[in-house]
Every structure is written in C-alpha cells, then in structure tokens.
Design a protein around this motif. Sequence first.
Motif, PDB file in Angstrom:
ATOM      1  N   SER A 163      -7.766  59.402 -22.919  1.00  0.00           N
ATOM      2  CA  SER A 163      -7.661  58.030 -22.429  1.00  0.00           C
ATOM      3  C   SER A 163      -6.721  57.217 -23.299  1.00  0.00           C
ATOM      4  O   SER A 163      -6.665  57.376 -24.521  1.00  0.00           O
ATOM      5  CB  SER A 163      -9.051  57.381 -22.419  1.00  0.00           C
ATOM      6  OG  SER A 163      -8.948  56.007 -22.093  1.00  0.00           O
ATOM      7  N   LEU A 164      -5.986  56.323 -22.671  1.00  0.00           N
ATOM      8  CA  LEU A 164      -5.111  55.403 -23.395  1.00  0.00           C
ATOM      9  C   LEU A 164      -5.835  54.120 -23.757  1.00  0.00           C
ATOM     10  O   LEU A 164      -5.251  53.224 -24.361  1.00  0.00           O
ATOM     11  CB  LEU A 164      -3.877  55.074 -22.541  1.00  0.00           C
ATOM     12  CG  LEU A 164      -2.944  56.264 -22.251  1.00  0.00           C
ATOM     13  CD1 LEU A 164      -1.850  55.848 -21.275  1.00  0.00           C
ATOM     14  CD2 LEU A 164      -2.335  56.802 -23.528  1.00  0.00           C
ATOM     15  N   GLY A 165      -7.092  54.022 -23.367  1.00  0.00           N
ATOM     16  CA  GLY A 165      -7.884  52.841 -23.711  1.00  0.00           C
ATOM     17  C   GLY A 165      -7.772  51.716 -22.712  1.00  0.00           C
ATOM     18  O   GLY A 165      -8.320  50.637 -22.939  1.00  0.00           O
ATOM     19  N   HIS A 166      -7.054  51.933 -21.620  1.00  0.00           N
ATOM     20  CA  HIS A 166      -6.899  50.922 -20.571  1.00  0.00           C
ATOM     21  C   HIS A 166      -7.011  51.625 -19.220  1.00  0.00           C
ATOM     22  O   HIS A 166      -6.251  52.570 -18.954  1.00  0.00           O
ATOM     23  CB  HIS A 166      -5.553  50.203 -20.676  1.00  0.00           C
ATOM     24  CG  HIS A 166      -5.317  49.541 -21.992  1.00  0.00           C
ATOM     25  ND1 HIS A 166      -5.767  48.279 -22.285  1.00  0.00           N
ATOM     26  CD2 HIS A 166      -4.681  49.995 -23.115  1.00  0.00           C
ATOM     27  CE1 HIS A 166      -5.412  47.963 -23.526  1.00  0.00           C
ATOM     28  NE2 HIS A 166      -4.748  48.991 -24.043  1.00  0.00           N
ATOM     29  N   LYS A 167      -7.936  51.177 -18.384  1.00  0.00           N
ATOM     30  CA  LYS A 167      -8.189  51.850 -17.117  1.00  0.00           C
ATOM     31  C   LYS A 167      -6.932  51.926 -16.252  1.00  0.00           C
ATOM     32  O   LYS A 167      -6.630  52.975 -15.657  1.00  0.00           O
ATOM     33  CB  LYS A 167      -9.299  51.129 -16.354  1.00  0.00           C
ATOM     34  CG  LYS A 167      -9.700  51.816 -15.062  1.00  0.00           C
ATOM     35  CD  LYS A 167     -10.825  51.068 -14.355  1.00  0.00           C
ATOM     36  CE  LYS A 167     -11.194  51.739 -13.037  1.00  0.00           C
ATOM     37  NZ  LYS A 167     -12.277  50.998 -12.334  1.00  0.00           N
ATOM     38  N   ASP A 168      -6.177  50.816 -16.181  1.00  0.00           N
ATOM     39  CA  ASP A 168      -4.998  50.820 -15.312  1.00  0.00           C
ATOM     40  C   ASP A 168      -3.926  51.792 -15.806  1.00  0.00           C
ATOM     41  O   ASP A 168      -3.238  52.437 -15.015  1.00  0.00           O
ATOM     42  CB  ASP A 168      -4.421  49.404 -15.160  1.00  0.00           C
ATOM     43  CG  ASP A 168      -4.058  48.765 -16.502  1.00  0.00           C
ATOM     44  OD1 ASP A 168      -4.451  49.289 -17.559  1.00  0.00           O
ATOM     45  OD2 ASP A 168      -3.389  47.717 -16.479  1.00  0.00           O
ATOM     46  N   LEU A 169      -3.820  51.930 -17.140  1.00  0.00           N
ATOM     47  CA  LEU A 169      -2.834  52.865 -17.685  1.00  0.00           C
ATOM     48  C   LEU A 169      -3.291  54.309 -17.501  1.00  0.00           C
ATOM     49  O   LEU A 169      -2.468  55.201 -17.265  1.00  0.00           O
ATOM     50  CB  LEU A 169      -2.579  52.573 -19.163  1.00  0.00           C
ATOM     51  CG  LEU A 169      -1.984  51.198 -19.487  1.00  0.00           C
ATOM     52  CD1 LEU A 169      -1.707  51.075 -20.972  1.00  0.00           C
ATOM     53  CD2 LEU A 169      -0.719  50.937 -18.681  1.00  0.00           C
TER      54      LEU A 169
END
Length: 355
Positions: A147-153
């Motif tokens: 995960s990049l830590g942002h749902k949209d990303l």
Amino acid sequence: MTSAKIVICRERSRMEEEARKLHEEGIRKRLISPGKGELSSFPNGTKVIFHYRTCKCDGTVLDDSRTMAGQSKPMELILGKKFKLAVWERIVITMRPGEIAEFTCDTKHTMLYPLVSQSLRNISAGKDPLEGQRHCCGIAQIHSHHSLGHKDLDELQASPQPLIFTIELLEVLCPGSYQLDIWAMNDKEKLELVPQIHEEGNLLYKQGKIKEATEKYYNGIACLKNLQMKEHPGDEAWVKLDQMITPLLLNYCQCLLLQNQYYEVIEHCSSLVFKYEDNVKAYYKRAKAHAAVWNEAEARSDFEKVLKLDPSLGPSVAKELRVLEERLRSKQEEEKGRYKGLFDFNTQPATATTG
C-alpha cells in the motif's frame, strides 16, 4: 504581409507542429489561458515552477498543488535531472510563463504517478518523501502489491489509466540564475556545500534557533550519506565521508537532547561508539540521554567511560551524576508518597452497617 503578422504565423505554425508531436506521443493539449513572451528553449538545468492539478478522466481530482495539505506550494522541477514522471518535463517545455493548459496523457505516461504523488503528499505534510517506498526501481514498485498509504493511489496503482494534468507555468529560471537545491546537485557540488551547511548550523545553534540548526545538521548528514552510499564500506572514500558525518551527527544529537528526543540520541550515539570506541562526545551525549530516561546503570557506565577517555571532564561528569542522583531521590520520594498506606495492615477496615 507585415513583420508582426509573419511572427504570428510562425508562432501559430510552431504551436500546431508541437501539438501534432504531442498527439503522436499520446498527449493532448488544450490551451486554457495563453502566456506571455517568447517560448523558452528550455536547456537542461532550467528550473520551472508551476502549479498543477491532477484529475482522472471522469473529473475526480487526485492532487492540487494549491490545496495539498492545506498549503499552496507550487512544484519546482529542474529539467534534465531525470524526474520520475518524465511527462511533466515533456509538457512544460511547450508552455510560456503565465500560460495555463490542460494535458490529457495516455496511460504509458502516467504509470509512475502514484509513487510521485505519494512523495509529493509526504513532502507537503512535512514527512520523508521516500516514506513507505521500497528500495527497488519504480516499475517494480508499481507491480508490487504494497500500500502507498492512500486509497486513491492504491486504486490507481492497481488500475493505471490516463490522467489529466492542468498546469499553470509560473516561472522559468535559466541555468545559473538560481541556487540549486541539494537533491538537484551533483556529487562535487554536494561535497562542497556541506562545510557551508555545517557553519550555518553552528551559527543558528549559537543564536538559540535549535530547530533550524537541527534541520541544517540533518541536511548535511543526508547529503554525505547520499554520497557514502555510492562507496564501498571501509574503503578510503567511505571512511573519509564517515569522518565528515561524525561531527555533524554529534551536533545533531546535541540539538535532539535540547528537544528531549532522548531515544534517538541513544540510537545515533550507539552507532558512533560502535565504530569509534574512543569518541568521548558520543559517550557523554548518550550518558545524558540514558540519565534523562532513567537508565541509571547505562548512564553511569557511559559516564565512567567518559572519565577514562578524558579525565579533564571530571567536574562536568560529577555535576551530571549529582543531577541524576537528585532526580532519582525525587522519584523515589514521589513513589513512596504515591503508595503510602496501600500496605498498612494496622488500618482498621470500615464496618458495614445495616439499617
């Protein structure tokens, strides 16, 4: 035809040719507001400053430099430095200062945007721009499932798609007309800058600007660490860089002590004494940090080591030990008062009564 009309025709022809080239590359440009002046030649080393807004093709806004993290901070990009999102370099060189344009870019140009966005969001929030990223190439990161830590990303990373970049080009600075940021410097420039950073940090410290001095020392350390990573541990060049890092790291730890960041001081000083067993300053700072977090045995051991390495520091060590002993006495008295009466078996229990 007048000379003015000739110039206009040439410019129009040039713009049409540029639009055709962009379209062939999978980029469609829509002019929103024309800029002013001549189109720059944009040689490598040119610094471009611009605001950007990134949207999906359905209109969903991903990022906006005017509002990111509650700030309005434009992007600064130096051409020719191989920025991860290469398409930004490609599109800004088609713009004039003050121009606003919309660029719809095919998926092949936007694959790395999730990683770039993560870094930009971290920077806006005051975090490490590489936080959360692994030590592998960008393509490998895109195909991994972390995960990049942002749902949209995360969604964009899982399903790459075309994106729309709305760019407002604010300023174009020619090479040599501005001070390079550290990240944009070559190795020689970084090495030459470190003594200046060190001196600036020392001056800020003397002025009592501890947070600012901390940042200077950190930047100097990061600069040298970046250079050191290119050398083999133990080699002459590696050792020389490490010797430059040591005083900066000690100064950094002194600033951390004043900001009560004791565990970080212990960690950094432990790394120093592991490599340099006779570094008295590292032992002294670690001893103070241990004392501050009630590690009495470790503090006394480090202070003893300080005395062995430099007996002239006896008065300073004695003073620190007196402070430690006084704090320990105060803590013991406080704990006695807190638990007084809890185990007093002579106290008569309350008698229950019935109505």
